[in-house]
Design a protein around this motif. Structure first.
Motif, mmCIF file in Angstrom:
data_model
loop_
_atom_site.group_PDB
_atom_site.id
_atom_site.type_symbol
_atom_site.label_atom_id
_atom_site.label_comp_id
_atom_site.label_asym_id
_atom_site.label_seq_id
_atom_site.Cartn_x
_atom_site.Cartn_y
_atom_site.Cartn_z
ATOM 1 N N ALA A 202 0.815 -1.213 0.000
ATOM 2 C CA ALA A 202 0.000 0.000 0.000
ATOM 3 C C ALA A 202 0.852 1.268 0.000
ATOM 4 O O ALA A 202 0.342 2.365 0.225
ATOM 5 C CB ALA A 202 -0.925 0.009 1.212
ATOM 6 N N SER A 203 2.158 1.126 -0.255
ATOM 7 C CA SER A 203 3.040 2.286 -0.318
ATOM 8 C C SER A 203 2.739 3.121 -1.556
ATOM 9 O O SER A 203 2.288 2.603 -2.577
ATOM 10 C CB SER A 203 4.503 1.830 -0.352
ATOM 11 O OG SER A 203 5.375 2.929 -0.573
ATOM 12 N N GLN A 204 3.014 4.415 -1.472
ATOM 13 C CA GLN A 204 2.842 5.299 -2.626
ATOM 14 C C GLN A 204 4.171 5.637 -3.295
ATOM 15 O O GLN A 204 4.250 6.510 -4.143
ATOM 16 C CB GLN A 204 2.104 6.575 -2.201
ATOM 17 C CG GLN A 204 0.672 6.289 -1.770
ATOM 18 C CD GLN A 204 -0.114 7.518 -1.405
ATOM 19 O OE1 GLN A 204 0.429 8.598 -1.171
ATOM 20 N NE2 GLN A 204 -1.433 7.372 -1.337
ATOM 21 N N THR A 205 5.237 4.918 -2.911
ATOM 22 C CA THR A 205 6.504 5.053 -3.628
ATOM 23 C C THR A 205 6.412 4.267 -4.923
ATOM 24 O O THR A 205 5.561 3.390 -5.086
ATOM 25 C CB THR A 205 7.678 4.534 -2.795
ATOM 26 O OG1 THR A 205 7.433 3.162 -2.437
ATOM 27 C CG2 THR A 205 7.857 5.365 -1.528
ATOM 28 N N ASP A 206 7.332 4.565 -5.843
ATOM 29 C CA ASP A 206 7.250 3.920 -7.148
ATOM 30 C C ASP A 206 8.556 3.216 -7.501
ATOM 31 O O ASP A 206 8.754 2.065 -7.158
ATOM 32 C CB ASP A 206 6.885 4.960 -8.204
ATOM 33 C CG ASP A 206 6.511 4.344 -9.538
ATOM 34 O OD1 ASP A 206 6.391 3.103 -9.601
ATOM 35 O OD2 ASP A 206 6.345 5.093 -10.515
ATOM 36 N N ALA A 207 9.481 3.935 -8.142
ATOM 37 C CA ALA A 207 10.711 3.305 -8.638
ATOM 38 C C ALA A 207 11.922 3.751 -7.836
ATOM 39 O O ALA A 207 12.062 4.933 -7.486
ATOM 40 C CB ALA A 207 10.922 3.648 -10.113
ATOM 41 N N LEU A 208 12.824 2.812 -7.539
ATOM 42 C CA LEU A 208 14.114 3.142 -6.941
ATOM 43 C C LEU A 208 15.012 3.756 -8.004
ATOM 44 O O LEU A 208 15.062 3.285 -9.147
ATOM 45 C CB LEU A 208 14.786 1.887 -6.374
ATOM 46 C CG LEU A 208 14.636 1.668 -4.868
ATOM 47 C CD1 LEU A 208 13.177 1.525 -4.501
ATOM 48 C CD2 LEU A 208 15.413 0.449 -4.431
ATOM 49 N N THR A 209 15.722 4.812 -7.643
ATOM 50 C CA THR A 209 16.568 5.495 -8.622
ATOM 51 C C THR A 209 18.039 5.567 -8.222
ATOM 52 O O THR A 209 18.901 5.756 -9.077
ATOM 53 C CB THR A 209 16.070 6.932 -8.859
ATOM 54 O OG1 THR A 209 16.061 7.648 -7.612
ATOM 55 C CG2 THR A 209 14.665 6.930 -9.445
ATOM 56 N N LYS A 210 18.325 5.405 -6.913
ATOM 57 C CA LYS A 210 19.720 5.573 -6.497
ATOM 58 C C LYS A 210 19.939 4.984 -5.111
ATOM 59 O O LYS A 210 19.058 5.026 -4.259
ATOM 60 C CB LYS A 210 20.095 7.065 -6.505
ATOM 61 C CG LYS A 210 21.554 7.364 -6.252
ATOM 62 C CD LYS A 210 21.931 8.787 -6.669
ATOM 63 C CE LYS A 210 21.016 9.855 -6.139
ATOM 64 N NZ LYS A 210 21.482 11.216 -6.493
ATOM 65 N N VAL A 211 21.152 4.414 -4.901
ATOM 66 C CA VAL A 211 21.578 3.940 -3.591
ATOM 67 C C VAL A 211 22.930 4.586 -3.287
ATOM 68 O O VAL A 211 23.870 4.461 -4.074
ATOM 69 C CB VAL A 211 21.713 2.405 -3.548
ATOM 70 C CG1 VAL A 211 22.187 1.954 -2.165
ATOM 71 C CG2 VAL A 211 20.393 1.732 -3.903
ATOM 72 N N HIS A 252 25.969 4.703 6.743
ATOM 73 C CA HIS A 252 24.622 4.241 6.416
ATOM 74 C C HIS A 252 24.387 4.413 4.914
ATOM 75 O O HIS A 252 25.104 5.142 4.233
ATOM 76 C CB HIS A 252 23.554 5.018 7.202
ATOM 77 C CG HIS A 252 23.479 6.476 6.858
ATOM 78 N ND1 HIS A 252 24.196 7.435 7.529
ATOM 79 C CD2 HIS A 252 22.769 7.147 5.912
ATOM 80 C CE1 HIS A 252 23.946 8.625 7.024
ATOM 81 N NE2 HIS A 252 23.080 8.467 6.027
ATOM 82 N N TYR A 253 23.389 3.716 4.421
ATOM 83 C CA TYR A 253 22.967 3.863 3.027
ATOM 84 C C TYR A 253 21.690 4.683 2.959
ATOM 85 O O TYR A 253 20.831 4.616 3.852
ATOM 86 C CB TYR A 253 22.715 2.496 2.384
ATOM 87 C CG TYR A 253 23.972 1.731 2.045
ATOM 88 C CD1 TYR A 253 24.656 1.972 0.861
ATOM 89 C CD2 TYR A 253 24.475 0.773 2.920
ATOM 90 C CE1 TYR A 253 25.815 1.269 0.542
ATOM 91 C CE2 TYR A 253 25.627 0.066 2.622
ATOM 92 C CZ TYR A 253 26.296 0.320 1.426
ATOM 93 O OH TYR A 253 27.444 -0.372 1.123
ATOM 94 N N LYS A 254 21.573 5.440 1.890
ATOM 95 C CA LYS A 254 20.331 6.140 1.596
ATOM 96 C C LYS A 254 19.782 5.616 0.264
ATOM 97 O O LYS A 254 20.521 5.507 -0.715
ATOM 98 C CB LYS A 254 20.543 7.654 1.495
ATOM 99 C CG LYS A 254 20.708 8.348 2.838
ATOM 100 C CD LYS A 254 20.789 9.863 2.669
ATOM 101 C CE LYS A 254 20.915 10.553 4.030
ATOM 102 N NZ LYS A 254 21.022 12.031 3.875
ATOM 103 N N ILE A 255 18.503 5.278 0.275
ATOM 104 C CA ILE A 255 17.832 4.808 -0.936
ATOM 105 C C ILE A 255 16.870 5.895 -1.410
ATOM 106 O O ILE A 255 16.058 6.400 -0.637
ATOM 107 C CB ILE A 255 17.098 3.485 -0.677
ATOM 108 C CG1 ILE A 255 18.115 2.346 -0.553
ATOM 109 C CG2 ILE A 255 16.084 3.191 -1.761
ATOM 110 C CD1 ILE A 255 17.505 0.976 -0.402
ATOM 111 N N HIS A 256 16.993 6.237 -2.689
ATOM 112 C CA HIS A 256 16.143 7.256 -3.293
ATOM 113 C C HIS A 256 15.059 6.573 -4.124
ATOM 114 O O HIS A 256 15.341 5.635 -4.874
ATOM 115 C CB HIS A 256 16.967 8.187 -4.182
ATOM 116 C CG HIS A 256 18.016 8.961 -3.448
ATOM 117 N ND1 HIS A 256 17.967 10.335 -3.303
ATOM 118 C CD2 HIS A 256 19.147 8.561 -2.802
ATOM 119 C CE1 HIS A 256 19.021 10.747 -2.618
ATOM 120 N NE2 HIS A 256 19.742 9.682 -2.298
ATOM 121 N N ALA A 257 13.824 7.052 -3.988
ATOM 122 C CA ALA A 257 12.711 6.480 -4.742
ATOM 123 C C ALA A 257 11.771 7.598 -5.179
ATOM 124 O O ALA A 257 11.662 8.636 -4.518
ATOM 125 C CB ALA A 257 11.956 5.463 -3.890
#
Length: 277
Positions: A202-211, A252-257
């Protein structure tokens, strides 16, 4: 911070079939569910708990028969998790170009951000297509309201209270977590680190673009870029090669979506971990 050739080849071999299946599924969803939208409630909608609101679903007409079969109410927790509240309607409601269903928000829910998820079935001839799941934008629920001496409507909670109505959650940045690495983990240089993001249905995120890899607030390296839509889980192995590893600092890692509801990049953070020689 690069893949080794051996590791990359193994990942490609193992995931080739699953990627093909995922791409095929994504193409089917795009074909059958394209043009479907929940246009109400809107981000600007404010509902007092116990009061009614309207949910409007629209579509671009084509040869397929679409039917609304279910409607669920969700909330967004303060830590950005999608939380199922209840099913508010189920049945068979023909969706030609537009359909509207009314719902009374429960009286006992706390103030916060809420949204609806609509289930739509597809039929063309006698062939069933994949179900479509579409969500409304988040809207604000308050526990009460009154009219002040000047005749203005006031709500029990301030609509500008970011601790209740998180602006990041308002634009769809919720329902995704970076579960690996975990807080307190320690990794050695030249080790492959498993990075995993899990997405709520039910998330409103879509595509991962960067790690990206960070040391504190400092960007160290970009581990991956692309555009990867995923339903449940995304995994990546990053080869930990650093010239000057700091064994005393937290990494830490950051994930962009991307967000489905706004022209917005959402950022999600892993737990802090250490690096040892």
């Amino acid at each position: 911070m690069k893949f080794s050739i051996t590791t990359l080849s193994a990942l490609l071999l193992v995931s080739a079939a699953s990627v093909a299946q995922a791409d095929s599924y994504a193409d089917a969803i795009k074909s059958w569910c394209g043009g479907l939208a929940v246009t109400a409630p809107k981000t600007s909608t404010v509902v007092v708990a116990g009061a009614k609101t309207k949910i409007t679903v629209t579509r671009k007409a084509d040869e397929r028969t679409k039917t609304i079969t279910g409607l669920d109410l969700y909330s967004v927790s303060k830590d950005g998790k999608a939380k199922y509240v209840q099913n508010v309607w189920k049945g068979n409601y023909a969706l030609k170009s537009s359909a509207t269903i009314s719902d009374a928000v429960p009286k006992n829910v706390p103030a916060g951000l809420y949204y609806y998820r609509v289930w739509v079935t597809n039929l063309i001839g006698k062939q069933h297509g994949p179900d479509c799941l579409e969500t409304s934008r988040t809207f604000k629920v308050t526990t009460g309201s009154h009219t002040n001496a000047a005749g203005d409507l006031e709500y029990t909670e301030s609509l500008h209270d970011n601790s209740i109505y998180n602006p990041e959650h308002e634009v769809g940045c919720f329902g995704l977590s970076v579960d690996y690495p975990k807080a307190g983990d320690t990794f050695k240089l030249n080790q492959h680190i498993h990075i995993q993001a899990n997405r709520d249905a039910a998330s409103q995120t879509d595509a991962l673009t960067k790690v990206e890899l960070y040391k504190g607030d400092q960007l160290i390296n970009t581990a991956w870029t692309g555009s990867e839509s995923f339903q449940n889980s995304f995994s990546l192995k990053d080869h930990l090669v650093l010239d000057n590893a700091d064994t005393t600092s937290d990494y830490h890692y950051k994930i962009h979506a991307t967000s489905k509801k706004a022209d917005k990049t959402c950022v999600f953070k892993s737990g802090d971990f250490k690096i040892s020689n």
